[in-house]
Design a protein around this motif. Structure first.
Motif, PDB file in Angstrom:
ATOM      1  N   TRP A   1      -3.359  20.017  12.131  1.00 41.03           N
ATOM      2  CA  TRP A   1      -2.999  20.003  11.122  1.00 41.03           C
ATOM      3  C   TRP A   1      -3.727  19.237   9.974  1.00 41.03           C
ATOM      4  O   TRP A   1      -3.837  20.057   8.370  1.00 41.03           O
ATOM      5  CB  TRP A   1      -2.061  19.359  11.284  1.00 41.03           C
ATOM      6  N   GLN A   2      -4.564  18.384  10.115  1.00 45.15           N
ATOM      7  CA  GLN A   2      -4.863  17.542   8.787  1.00 45.15           C
ATOM      8  C   GLN A   2      -4.028  17.406   7.557  1.00 45.15           C
ATOM      9  O   GLN A   2      -4.188  17.686   6.797  1.00 45.15           O
ATOM     10  CB  GLN A   2      -5.644  18.402   8.460  1.00 45.15           C
ATOM     11  N   PRO A   3      -2.976  16.353   8.426  1.00 46.22           N
ATOM     12  CA  PRO A   3      -1.998  15.671   7.358  1.00 46.22           C
ATOM     13  C   PRO A   3      -2.839  14.670   6.448  1.00 46.22           C
ATOM     14  O   PRO A   3      -3.322  13.962   6.765  1.00 46.22           O
ATOM     15  CB  PRO A   3      -0.812  15.081   8.172  1.00 46.22           C
ATOM     16  N   THR A   4      -2.020  14.002   5.189  1.00 48.21           N
ATOM     17  CA  THR A   4      -2.213  13.268   4.832  1.00 48.21           C
ATOM     18  C   THR A   4      -1.156  12.846   3.714  1.00 48.21           C
ATOM     19  O   THR A   4      -0.446  13.031   4.958  1.00 48.21           O
ATOM     20  CB  THR A   4      -2.604  13.964   3.463  1.00 48.21           C
ATOM     21  N   LYS A   5      -1.663  11.226   3.130  1.00 48.54           N
ATOM     22  CA  LYS A   5      -0.290  10.697   3.045  1.00 48.54           C
ATOM     23  C   LYS A   5       0.569  11.432   2.411  1.00 48.54           C
ATOM     24  O   LYS A   5       1.771  11.336   1.556  1.00 48.54           O
ATOM     25  CB  LYS A   5      -0.897   9.255   1.407  1.00 48.54           C
ATOM     26  N   ALA A   6      -0.127  12.482   1.380  1.00 44.41           N
ATOM     27  CA  ALA A   6       0.963  13.035   0.154  1.00 44.41           C
ATOM     28  C   ALA A   6       2.007  14.308   1.652  1.00 44.41           C
ATOM     29  O   ALA A   6       3.279  14.491   1.177  1.00 44.41           O
ATOM     30  CB  ALA A   6       0.504  13.858  -0.980  1.00 44.41           C
ATOM     31  N   ASN A   7       1.332  14.436   2.739  1.00 46.30           N
ATOM     32  CA  ASN A   7       2.014  15.330   3.422  1.00 46.30           C
ATOM     33  C   ASN A   7       1.578  15.027   4.195  1.00 46.30           C
ATOM     34  O   ASN A   7       1.437  15.882   5.679  1.00 46.30           O
ATOM     35  CB  ASN A   7       1.670  17.382   2.712  1.00 46.30           C
ATOM     36  N   LYS A   8       3.028  14.274   5.205  1.00 40.97           N
ATOM     37  CA  LYS A   8       2.441  13.822   6.569  1.00 40.97           C
ATOM     38  C   LYS A   8       2.865  14.411   7.609  1.00 40.97           C
ATOM     39  O   LYS A   8       4.198  15.649   7.283  1.00 40.97           O
ATOM     40  CB  LYS A   8       3.684  12.286   6.396  1.00 40.97           C
ATOM     41  N   ILE A   9       2.809  14.554   8.838  1.00 39.77           N
ATOM     42  CA  ILE A   9       3.034  15.021  10.005  1.00 39.77           C
ATOM     43  C   ILE A   9       3.930  14.220  10.714  1.00 39.77           C
ATOM     44  O   ILE A   9       3.896  12.851  10.277  1.00 39.77           O
ATOM     45  CB  ILE A   9       1.766  15.306  11.398  1.00 39.77           C
ATOM     46  N   ILE A  10       5.143  15.342  11.091  1.00 36.98           N
ATOM     47  CA  ILE A  10       6.158  14.269  11.806  1.00 36.98           C
ATOM     48  C   ILE A  10       5.622  14.322  12.781  1.00 36.98           C
ATOM     49  O   ILE A  10       5.806  15.798  13.844  1.00 36.98           O
ATOM     50  CB  ILE A  10       7.628  14.933  11.312  1.00 36.98           C
ATOM     51  N   LEU A  11       5.900  13.236  14.012  1.00 43.25           N
ATOM     52  CA  LEU A  11       5.336  13.549  15.570  1.00 43.25           C
ATOM     53  C   LEU A  11       6.696  12.942  15.866  1.00 43.25           C
ATOM     54  O   LEU A  11       7.099  11.571  15.508  1.00 43.25           O
ATOM     55  CB  LEU A  11       3.612  12.576  15.235  1.00 43.25           C
ATOM     56  N   ASN A  12       7.506  13.399  16.575  1.00 46.67           N
ATOM     57  CA  ASN A  12       8.427  13.205  17.019  1.00 46.67           C
ATOM     58  C   ASN A  12       8.100  13.083  18.648  1.00 46.67           C
ATOM     59  O   ASN A  12       7.825  13.744  19.230  1.00 46.67           O
ATOM     60  CB  ASN A  12       9.215  14.615  16.993  1.00 46.67           C
ATOM     61  N   LEU A  13       8.772  12.084  19.283  1.00 53.80           N
ATOM     62  CA  LEU A  13       8.307  11.542  20.316  1.00 53.80           C
ATOM     63  C   LEU A  13       9.639  11.030  21.566  1.00 53.80           C
ATOM     64  O   LEU A  13      10.411  10.376  21.671  1.00 53.80           O
ATOM     65  CB  LEU A  13       8.326  10.285  20.594  1.00 53.80           C
ATOM     66  N   PRO A  14      10.163  12.503  21.880  1.00 53.23           N
ATOM     67  CA  PRO A  14      10.966  12.089  22.870  1.00 53.23           C
ATOM     68  C   PRO A  14      11.876  11.766  24.115  1.00 53.23           C
ATOM     69  O   PRO A  14      10.782  11.765  24.550  1.00 53.23           O
ATOM     70  CB  PRO A  14      11.613  13.853  22.835  1.00 53.23           C
TER      71      PRO A  14
ATOM     72  N   LEU B   1      11.915   9.559  16.307  1.00 51.90           N
ATOM     73  CA  LEU B   1      12.887   9.836  17.616  1.00 51.90           C
ATOM     74  C   LEU B   1      13.554  10.664  18.316  1.00 51.90           C
ATOM     75  O   LEU B   1      14.902  10.909  17.152  1.00 51.90           O
ATOM     76  CB  LEU B   1      13.274   7.990  17.482  1.00 51.90           C
ATOM     77  N   HIS B   2      13.765  10.346  19.518  1.00 51.25           N
ATOM     78  CA  HIS B   2      15.423  11.698  19.410  1.00 51.25           C
ATOM     79  C   HIS B   2      15.448  11.172  20.735  1.00 51.25           C
ATOM     80  O   HIS B   2      15.160  11.882  21.960  1.00 51.25           O
ATOM     81  CB  HIS B   2      14.727  12.984  19.630  1.00 51.25           C
ATOM     82  N   THR B   3      16.408  10.224  21.044  1.00 54.22           N
ATOM     83  CA  THR B   3      16.707   9.989  22.594  1.00 54.22           C
ATOM     84  C   THR B   3      18.068  10.203  23.147  1.00 54.22           C
ATOM     85  O   THR B   3      19.117  10.709  21.982  1.00 54.22           O
ATOM     86  CB  THR B   3      16.920   8.419  22.509  1.00 54.22           C
ATOM     87  N   HIS B   4      18.016  10.949  24.112  1.00 49.96           N
ATOM     88  CA  HIS B   4      19.011  10.964  25.113  1.00 49.96           C
ATOM     89  C   HIS B   4      20.158   9.642  25.076  1.00 49.96           C
ATOM     90  O   HIS B   4      19.594   8.765  25.365  1.00 49.96           O
ATOM     91  CB  HIS B   4      18.975  12.114  26.086  1.00 49.96           C
ATOM     92  N   ASN B   5      20.850  10.469  26.006  1.00 48.17           N
ATOM     93  CA  ASN B   5      21.511   9.535  26.648  1.00 48.17           C
ATOM     94  C   ASN B   5      22.159   9.081  28.564  1.00 48.17           C
ATOM     95  O   ASN B   5      23.397   9.069  28.529  1.00 48.17           O
ATOM     96  CB  ASN B   5      23.103   8.954  25.718  1.00 48.17           C
ATOM     97  N   ASP B   6      21.140   9.361  29.060  1.00 50.27           N
ATOM     98  CA  ASP B   6      20.964   9.625  30.659  1.00 50.27           C
ATOM     99  C   ASP B   6      21.791   8.167  30.987  1.00 50.27           C
ATOM    100  O   ASP B   6      22.134   8.581  32.362  1.00 50.27           O
ATOM    101  CB  ASP B   6      19.990  10.496  31.127  1.00 50.27           C
ATOM    102  N   ARG B   7      21.408   7.215  30.209  1.00 45.78           N
ATOM    103  CA  ARG B   7      21.358   5.936  31.087  1.00 45.78           C
ATOM    104  C   ARG B   7      22.714   5.295  30.199  1.00 45.78           C
ATOM    105  O   ARG B   7      23.325   4.105  30.457  1.00 45.78           O
ATOM    106  CB  ARG B   7      20.167   4.676  30.886  1.00 45.78           C
ATOM    107  N   GLY B   8      23.229   5.839  29.063  1.00 45.26           N
ATOM    108  CA  GLY B   8      23.930   5.176  28.438  1.00 45.26           C
ATOM    109  C   GLY B   8      23.944   4.115  27.482  1.00 45.26           C
ATOM    110  O   GLY B   8      24.377   3.406  27.007  1.00 45.26           O
ATOM    111  N   THR B   9      21.928   4.617  27.737  1.00 46.57           N
ATOM    112  CA  THR B   9      21.353   3.175  26.712  1.00 46.57           C
ATOM    113  C   THR B   9      20.777   3.942  25.666  1.00 46.57           C
ATOM    114  O   THR B   9      20.130   3.498  24.942  1.00 46.57           O
ATOM    115  CB  THR B   9      20.697   2.592  27.262  1.00 46.57           C
ATOM    116  N   GLY B  10      21.039   4.793  24.640  1.00 46.72           N
ATOM    117  CA  GLY B  10      20.636   5.960  23.068  1.00 46.72           C
ATOM    118  C   GLY B  10      20.447   5.386  22.127  1.00 46.72           C
ATOM    119  O   GLY B  10      19.501   5.135  21.372  1.00 46.72           O
ATOM    120  N   VAL B  11      21.913   4.795  22.248  1.00 44.10           N
ATOM    121  CA  VAL B  11      21.715   4.032  20.777  1.00 44.10           C
ATOM    122  C   VAL B  11      20.995   2.746  20.894  1.00 44.10           C
ATOM    123  O   VAL B  11      19.954   2.088  19.919  1.00 44.10           O
ATOM    124  CB  VAL B  11      23.229   3.541  19.968  1.00 44.10           C
TER     125      VAL B  11
END
Length: 555
Positions: free
Chosen positions: A200-213, A245-255
């Motif tokens: 993708w070649q992101p820059t500081k002006a056009n950052k990439i979003i890396l979502n780590l779910p 971040l993209h957390t789920h709540n299977d253990r009840g500790t998503g927050v």
């Protein structure tokens, strides 16, 4: 369940991060928020929202203040496609709001999604593919190299086909998710994220979003924080990357996992209102945002009318918010425990606009989110005297003497015990009136008048005592004392006055007076009585009769 030793399950491996920094940090500002209610949340509903419901929900999310909203999976169905088009063609998307769509790394799906996005001003194109060992082995039968190739090809196709959208004036950003990140080897998660970023070649002006779910929550929140910090410190283009971040709540500790991961360096949070999502749900954005607010941090989201937000949510999703749900639940600003009620009542008057909020047991001012003070204290058999007094004062205006709290509290609790259920404020008021105001047995007051007022007062009262009519007279240093003397002359049990107080009930021409009298019998037992009348003198006389009747009932 398997008896010990439990061999069916294994502990989640810790992250080797001896120099971790997140435990010593504090959250100082709100992250970038992204609502995924209309995609991730919607797909988890037994009856997904129709287009009109999704539009109403979208408008609400905009009003709350979300600047990034995932609106769907337009290549998955015509309904999703049409909804995206309607938002764009009807100019429903504010200029400062980015819509986000989800797409797999396949050419025909990418081109279909781009068709749905024509004319949009700000777009986040969310590509994903599965990366965990079990997904690679069980589902795809693919090697690590195969999985990396899928991701890189998807990014290359987006760059190729998305150029027309960019040329037409769309601000196109890339979000990439290594699905099941938290159950993927960290080294491989880093490898595929770096490969995507290279493409993708992101820059500081056009950052990439890396979502780590945390697609499925397997570990304790501290392990999740370690994983995020490890990634943040190893990404080569960290300054051109938004870690999401993209957390789920299977253990009840998503927050908790999200809050610790923010300490670990994450910049952005995806979730849903009230945590709607697959299985046990997604991250609850309301809770995380209001948690920040209670620490003095502007969450950049407006939940000042949380009742309306809850109503729209429940109507559109057909889901119900649990009564104990933080901040929004029906019972979260309610105290049943007597000691809690007493502490709330005593700490509330100490609050002022120039001091931090500090009501015991209530970490946020309910008024800040549009909740009512009236529901704070409710009464059942576990309630105490403070709660009953609070209800009578705040709902009905009675300012009971402090020593009277215990007495009325016992009367109310006895009723709650017998009913085995919560009492409403009206139930409590009815008990008070029946116990104190409406007592006409064994002594009923027919008429009372003062006959002479000099240095002393002489009174005459018409009574019905134990069914016998009596006219009694007495003299004392005031109307109340004179009435007490007249009762003694009539042969009624002796008692002495212990305390007296009164106040107005209401205001204006229709205001009445309420009087509270405490008496002590010859046995040393005390009883309160209460009387109400437009005449303060007569209210006091009625209170004496009330206290006497209660004493005679207990003989």
């Amino acid at each position: 369940m398997q008896s010990a030793p439990v061999t069916k399950y294994r502990p989640f491996p810790p992250v080797n991060l001896p120099d971790r920094q997140w435990p010593g940090r504090v959250i100082e500002r709100a992250p970038t928020w992204c609502s995924v209610d209309l995609r991730d949340g919607n797909q988890a509903l037994a009856q997904p929202m129709n287009v009109e419901e999704k539009i109403e929900f979208f408008d609400m999310l905009v009003k709350i203040g979300f600047k990034e909203i995932e609106v769907g999976f337009p290549s998955a169905s015509q309904i999703e496609f049409d909804f995206c088009r309607r938002l764009i063609e009807e100019n429903r998307i504010p200029a400062d709001v980015s819509i986000q769509i989800l797409c797999q790394c396949r050419e025909e799906l990418i081109t279909r999604s781009l068709e749905a996005l024509k004319g949009a001003k700000n777009v986040i194109f969310h590509l994903y593919n599965s990366t965990s060992p079990k997904q690679r082995d069980y589902v795809f039968g693919a090697s690590k190299a195969d999985i990396v190739a899928i991701a890189v090809k998807g990014v290359s196709l987006l760059k190729k086909h998305g150029q027309a959208l960019i040329d037409a004036g769309t601000n196109l950003r890339l979000e990439y998710s290594p699905e099941s990140f938290t159950s993927t080897e960290l080294e491989f998660a880093l490898e595929i994220c770096e490969a995507v970023s290279d493409a993708w070649q992101p820059t500081k002006a056009n950052k990439i979003i890396l979502n780590l779910p945390a697609t499925v929550e397997y570990a304790t929140p501290n392990v999740h924080a370690d994983q995020i910090e490890w990634m943040c410190t190893h990404l080569t283009r960290r300054e051109a990357t938004i870690v999401s971040l993209h957390t789920h709540n299977d253990r009840g500790t998503g927050v908790a996992a999200t809050e610790l991961a923010l300490l670990a360096g994450a910049d952005r949070v995806e979730g849903t209102l009230f945590g709607n999502g697959e299985r046990t749900g997604n991250l609850d954005l309301v809770v995380v945002a209001l948690n920040l607010y209670t620490h003095g941090i502007d969450p950049k989201l407006d939940f000042s009318d949380i009742n309306h937000i809850r109503d729209v949510y429940e109507r559109c999703t057909r889901m119900e918010i649990h009564p104990r749900h933080p901040y929004a639940g029906e019972l979260v600003f309610t105290a049943f425990s007597g000691s809690h009620q007493d502490a709330i009542k005593k700490s509330w008057p100490h609050q002022s606009p120039d001091r931090p909020w500090d009501v015991i047991y209530i970490p946020i001012d309910p008024a800040d989110i549009g909740r009512s003070y009236k529901a704070i204290i409710r009464i059942n058999s576990q309630s105490g005297k403070g709660g009953v007094a609070y209800i009578l004062e705040n709902e009905f205006g009675y300012q009971l003497p402090k020593l009277m709290h215990k007495e009325i509290g016992k009367v109310v609790n006895d009723l709650a015990d017998s009913k085995g259920a919560e009492l409403t404020p009206q139930d409590i008021h009815d008990v008070f009136v029946r116990e104190y105001i409406d007592r006409v047995s064994p002594v009923a007051l027919r008429e009372f008048r003062t006959m002479e007022r000099t240095s002393t007062v002489t009174c005459q009262a018409d009574l019905l005592a134990y069914g016998v009519e009596k006219i009694v007279t007495g003299t004392g240093n005031g109307p109340i004392d004179a009435f007490v003397q007249s009762l003694r002359a009539a042969g009624l049990p002796k008692f002495e006055l212990v305390s007296y107080s009164e106040h107005s009930l209401g205001s204006g021409a229709e205001a009445r007076a309420v009087s509270y009298i405490q008496i002590k019998t010859e046995r040393g037992t005390t009883f309160f009585g209460a009387g109400i009348d437009t005449n303060i003198e007569l209210a006091s006389i009625k209170a004496v009769v009330s206290a006497l009747n209660r004493a005679l009932d207990k003989k």
